[in-house]
Design an enzyme around this catalytic site. Sequence first.
Site, PDB file in Angstrom:
ATOM      1  CG  ASP A 298      -2.161   5.335   1.350  1.00  0.00           C
ATOM      2  OD1 ASP A 298      -3.162   6.054   1.572  1.00  0.00           O
ATOM      3  OD2 ASP A 298      -2.150   4.110   1.552  1.00  0.00           O
ATOM      4  NE  ARG A 300      -5.598   4.435   1.433  1.00  0.00           N
ATOM      5  CZ  ARG A 300      -5.551   3.188   1.004  1.00  0.00           C
ATOM      6  NH1 ARG A 300      -6.679   2.546   0.735  1.00  0.00           N
ATOM      7  NH2 ARG A 300      -4.388   2.573   0.842  1.00  0.00           N
TER       8      ARG A 300
END
Length: 375
Positions: A298, A300
Amino acid sequence: MSASHVGPSSIAFMVKHGSGIISVGMREEDLERLHLPLMSPDNQEDSSAPSFTITVDARFGTSTGVSASDRAKTVLALASPESRPQDFIRPGHVFPLKYRNGGVLCRVGHTEASVDLVTLAGLQPVSVLAAVLDPEDGSMASMATLRNLALDHNIPIVSITDLIRYRRKREKLVEKGAVCRLPTKWGSFMVHSYSSKLDGMEHIGIVKGEIGDGQDVLVRVHSECLTGDIFGSRRCDCGNQLDLAMQLIQEAGRGVVVYLRGHEGRGIGLGQKLRAYNLQDQGHDTVEANLELGFAADAREYGIGAQILRDIGVHTMRLMTNNPAKFSGLKGYGLAVVGRVPVMTPITEDNKRYLETKRLKMGHIYGSDLSEFKS
């Protein structure tokens, strides 16, 4: 501390009380000028991990490169705007680190914090840093250990959260654009456009009702997913989550959906996400597919979303999410999460493994055990 003000005594102090690894935080343009590529380019999309370049020693005026004096000379050479690529030997004993543009407002890391601090002091934006260890067992130093060290040597302690708060109060990394009425299938909203000053990416905040004092606002921070949001892909639950969030906010009469672009495939991009889908069809799960492509599970970041929420007037929120990472991603920006609202959407044969992987490998929290799903 400032790399341009380092000396043998300060390096010796860092080695004595730290891990022995001396790192230098540097901006991307300085690393490119000195031809210092990342040590592991495959990890550059992992926003949570530090980005080390190949190690270096100063070519001139040093011996083995390992002494405090030699490493101080290397740090000073890295900090000098006059240095050239040929002024360094590779590999070496000093570890340059790539600073992420936007600093702690984009990545909550020690590299960004150290460069931000020296920049705020009006110095050359190059820092020298080291991890502090417990003198007894060699583990990462606790806050109590750090306080004792600071007291013994008259060193102030500044937390990254403090630095974020300081910069947030004085800087704004999003620029507000047009605001207009947006009638939707759920109801009428006001949409606020924003552009990031870091990369020019455009995002929106969809607002229902009056935010008022900004307390206890129902909020969804939603990552762009073209396949799920627009085309109704059944591989994920993104489109259903967005639909449910809009519905719940409409029913509440007050709330915000922040739609963050550039988050496709948890930050790997649309084309790479489609490649990840192919790997999933071959047996990989959603985490394994991202890792196989050389990305983080991930990648983000939520700093821009936090600034948008602040600009809209949100202070405390009930966050609609199944992802605990969003709590830490939004903290430090003057925002408080006072409650979590689960976003429960239909579980199907197409998304069952995807949801189960997020629960087991990424800590997502659901209201029921997916293993009980019956087709």
